[in-house]
Design a protein around this motif. Structure first.
Motif, short mmCIF file in Angstrom:
data_model
loop_
_atom_site.label_atom_id
_atom_site.label_comp_id
_atom_site.label_asym_id
_atom_site.label_seq_id
_atom_site.Cartn_x
_atom_site.Cartn_y
_atom_site.Cartn_z
N GLY A 1 -13.30 13.88 -0.11
CA GLY A 1 -14.01 13.01 1.26
C GLY A 1 -12.85 12.32 1.91
N SER A 2 -13.68 11.78 3.14
CA SER A 2 -13.34 10.36 3.99
C SER A 2 -13.90 9.55 3.49
CB SER A 2 -13.30 11.35 5.30
OG SER A 2 -12.48 10.15 6.05
N ILE A 3 -13.28 8.34 2.71
CA ILE A 3 -14.09 7.17 1.88
C ILE A 3 -13.36 6.09 3.01
CG2 ILE A 3 -14.80 8.26 0.38
CD1 ILE A 3 -11.78 6.15 0.49
N LEU A 4 -12.48 5.76 4.48
CA LEU A 4 -12.30 4.60 4.16
C LEU A 4 -12.93 3.98 5.62
CD1 LEU A 4 -8.07 5.19 4.55
CD2 LEU A 4 -9.40 3.50 3.03
N PRO A 5 -13.63 3.10 5.42
CA PRO A 5 -13.73 2.36 6.38
C PRO A 5 -13.06 2.64 8.02
CG PRO A 5 -13.54 0.49 4.56
CD PRO A 5 -12.91 1.64 4.95
N SER B 1 -10.08 14.95 1.30
CA SER B 1 -9.79 13.79 0.37
C SER B 1 -9.01 13.03 0.95
CB SER B 1 -8.80 14.48 -0.53
OG SER B 1 -7.46 14.98 -0.93
N THR B 2 -9.05 11.61 0.07
CA THR B 2 -8.88 10.25 0.63
C THR B 2 -6.98 9.42 -0.38
OG1 THR B 2 -10.33 9.85 2.03
CG2 THR B 2 -8.91 8.38 1.38
N ARG B 3 -6.16 9.72 -0.01
CA ARG B 3 -5.03 9.43 -0.99
C ARG B 3 -4.72 8.00 -0.69
NH1 ARG B 3 -0.62 11.45 0.20
NH2 ARG B 3 -0.74 11.28 2.07
N LEU B 4 -5.24 7.10 -1.76
CA LEU B 4 -4.62 5.51 -1.31
C LEU B 4 -3.90 4.82 -2.98
CD1 LEU B 4 -8.06 4.18 -0.89
CD2 LEU B 4 -6.51 5.16 0.36
N ARG C 1 -8.33 -2.62 -12.48
CA ARG C 1 -7.93 -3.49 -11.08
C ARG C 1 -8.09 -2.61 -9.55
NH1 ARG C 1 -5.58 -8.55 -11.02
NH2 ARG C 1 -6.36 -9.36 -9.05
N ALA C 2 -7.38 -2.02 -9.83
CA ALA C 2 -7.20 -1.18 -8.34
C ALA C 2 -8.74 -0.57 -7.77
CB ALA C 2 -6.15 0.38 -8.54
N THR C 3 -9.41 -0.28 -9.47
CA THR C 3 -10.76 0.57 -8.68
C THR C 3 -11.42 0.19 -8.30
OG1 THR C 3 -11.67 0.95 -11.16
CG2 THR C 3 -10.51 2.63 -9.75
N GLU C 4 -11.47 -1.20 -8.75
CA GLU C 4 -12.35 -2.41 -8.55
C GLU C 4 -12.49 -2.53 -7.50
OE1 GLU C 4 -15.33 -5.79 -8.29
OE2 GLU C 4 -15.29 -3.40 -9.70
N ALA C 5 -10.53 -3.31 -6.81
CA ALA C 5 -10.37 -3.32 -5.47
C ALA C 5 -10.60 -2.70 -4.06
CB ALA C 5 -8.59 -3.64 -5.11
N VAL C 6 -10.19 -1.13 -4.28
CA VAL C 6 -10.88 -0.25 -3.65
C VAL C 6 -12.44 -0.24 -3.59
CG1 VAL C 6 -11.48 2.10 -3.20
CG2 VAL C 6 -9.27 1.16 -4.26
N ARG C 7 -13.21 -1.05 -4.58
CA ARG C 7 -15.15 -0.42 -4.31
C ARG C 7 -15.27 -1.73 -3.63
NH1 ARG C 7 -19.12 -3.85 -5.89
NH2 ARG C 7 -17.11 -4.44 -8.02
N CYS C 8 -14.40 -3.00 -3.63
CA CYS C 8 -14.70 -4.48 -2.91
C CYS C 8 -14.01 -4.61 -1.68
CB CYS C 8 -14.31 -5.95 -4.03
SG CYS C 8 -15.20 -5.96 -5.04
N HIS C 9 -12.74 -4.01 -1.30
CA HIS C 9 -11.95 -3.85 0.48
C HIS C 9 -12.54 -3.08 0.82
CE1 HIS C 9 -8.54 -6.57 -2.04
NE2 HIS C 9 -9.85 -6.95 -2.50
N LEU C 10 -12.34 -2.11 0.66
CA LEU C 10 -13.50 -0.57 1.26
C LEU C 10 -14.47 -0.39 1.10
CD1 LEU C 10 -9.64 1.07 0.67
CD2 LEU C 10 -10.35 -0.31 2.85
N GLY C 11 -15.76 -0.68 -0.15
CA GLY C 11 -16.42 -0.42 -0.39
C GLY C 11 -17.33 0.85 -0.72
N VAL C 12 -15.98 1.68 -1.54
CA VAL C 12 -16.23 2.75 -1.90
C VAL C 12 -16.38 2.62 -3.25
CG1 VAL C 12 -14.93 4.59 -2.77
CG2 VAL C 12 -14.22 3.58 -0.51
#
Length: 479
Positions: A323-327, A363-366, A393-404
């Motif tokens: 999906g499109s997950i970017l805020p 999809s969304t690539r980061l 560390r990466a997935t936690e950053a995406v969760r915290c920074h981007l709310g994913v």
């Protein structure tokens, strides 16, 4: 000139070989690459479903002489139809963010915003620019980027914007990096115009002149900010490799690590694990430390200076989400060192290059980048850190920074050891001294690659062109 050995099959070595191939004075080119692939840090992971993930450099800038030069080569290789351009009007060009105090902040990009107070800055950037006209010229031969920008634009700009930018470009510490070597245009603007603003408006220094070909002219007409290729940037070194193979004048050797260079009356004997070759001249595109390990004892002072060029290690975590997950929409965001030293930034790859997404389903690539100059302090010994540490560390950053909140559907972790050379204070003197030693001792040796004259893809390609031009007694512009 009969035989030239090129040590290293990354983009610098391949570019040098490309230009050597075009010169009738060269009979044979021998490329020695230690790994199992050519292309070096230009490395695209191509999944079977069509998705592309860049494991190294991604968008390449088209501007300036070195940008024109790269596009001219891309055109010569017949890759025009593969280009994926991103214009200055694109969201990926207009929207770049910083992550500070738990929030994303868009960096000012339009003229009107420099007259407004835009968080995280405490005052309009226009104040810093107006004050900059009154700042006296620095008297030191070199200066750290942080000190230079603090002096001219204020400590806040240096601490927030420049600290983050140096982490994004060099994965480095702006308090240690040299402004003269990392940002020569800024250094020259102050020295020749007395002001960064005037220097940028009026131009400073003697930049090389490279006539733009059709593709470079198109880039200017369409206002490209960056470009990639349909199957990823690795297509570029792959096309050079194919060109070299078809030329009939180039020997390409993979898994051929150089073990020793021995001077001879006619040039060099270069030893590898499986044998040796003789060459009239050597163009080294090896990392500085790798070259220092194979030079003869007669080059001791050159060896020492090569060993003094440090490089940093970067962990690259590629993530794909359904999906499109970017805020927000933009190129990505950087994190200043005082916010989180281990996390350099997150690139929103699907925004500039949606063509690299898998064709079926949204999809969304980061890409999350970590380490750099802070790697050892944060993660410890690179050889002992597990991929799980980086992925978590990466997935936690995406969760915290981007709310994913969801987990990625796919991930990949790669560790690039000593991938970005660091131009510390006095780098320009070190390079001048090294090349002076080569000239004084009439060594049939040229130095190209990211350790010397710029770390960008364009700089490295141009270093290959410059080396060949000097070897043939001409200028880079005439090559």
């Amino acid at each position: 000139m009969k035989t030239v050995a090129v040590l290293g099959g990354g983009i610098g070595g391949l570019a040098a070989s490309f230009y050597l191939c075009k010169n009738p004075q060269v009979t044979k080119v021998i490329v020695l690459e230690s790994s199992s692939r050519f292309g070096g840090w230009l490395w695209s992971l191509r999944r079977s479903d069509g998705a592309v993930f860049e494991l190294g450099p991604r968008g390449i800038r088209p501007a300036g002489a070195v940008g024109h030069n790269t596009l001219n080569m891309v055109e010569a290789l017949g890759l025009d139809g593969e280009i994926l351009p991103v214009s200055y009007s694109h969201d990926a060009s207009k929207n770049r963010f910083l992550y500070i105090n738990g929030q994303l902040h868009r960096l000012p990009s339009e003229m009107r915003t420099i007259f407004q107070t835009v968080p995280p800055f405490s005052r309009p950037l226009a104040f810093s620019l107006m004050k900059e006209f009154l700042v006296k010229k620095g008297k030191e031969a070199d200066e750290s980027i942080h000190s230079f920008v603090s002096r001219r634009l204020g400590k806040e700009v240096a601490d927030i914007a420049i600290d983050s930018m140096c982490r994004g470009v060099f994965a480095g510490d702006c308090k240690k990096l040299s402004v003269r070597s990392c940002f020569p245009a800024l250094y020259n603007a102050e020295q020749q115009r007395g002001s960064l603003t005037l220097g940028m408006l009026l131009s400073s220094g003697s930049a090389p002149v490279i006539p733009p070909g059709n593709l470079a002219q198109r880039a200017k007409k369409e206002s490209w900010a960056q470009w990639s290729l349909r199957r990823g940037v690795e297509t570029f070194p792959e096309a050079i490799t194919e060109y070299l193979q078809q030329s009939g004048r180039v020997e390409l050797h993979k898994n051929a690590a150089v073990k020793q260079m021995i001077p001879t009356t006619s040039g060099w004997k270069v030893k590898t694990e499986d044998g040796e070759i003789s060459a009239d001249h050597v163009i080294s595109a090896l990392p500085a430390k790798a070259l220092s390990c194979v030079l003869p004892p007669s080059c001791r002072s050159l060896t020492q200076q090569l060993q003094d060029i440090s490089a940093v290690t970067v962990a690259v975590v590629s993530l794909e989400y359904d999906g499109s997950i970017l805020p927000v929409t933009g190129f990505g965001h950087l994190i200043p060192s005082w916010e989180d030293p281990g996390l350099l930034g997150i690139v929103y790859d699907s925004v500039p290059f949606p063509q690299h997404n898998r064709p079926n389903g949204q999809s969304t690539r980061l890409t999350v980048m970590m380490g750099g100059a802070w790697f050892q302090n944060v993660f410890g010994d690179p050889e002992e850190v597990t991929t799980e540490v980086f992925l978590t560390r990466a997935t936690e950053a995406v969760r915290c920074h981007l709310g994913v909140s969801g987990a990625p559907r796919w991930s990949n972790v790669v560790l690039h050891t000593d991938c970005i050379p660091q131009y510390y204070l006095g780098h320009f003197q070190r390079i001048d001294s090294m090349r002076g030693f080569i000239r004084t001792n009439n060594l049939p040796l040229s130095l190209v690659g990211s350790a010397y004259d710029g770390v960008s893809v364009n700089d490295v390609v141009f270093s290959g062109r410059t080396a060949v031009a000097e070897l043939m007694g001409g200028s880079a512009e005439a090559t």
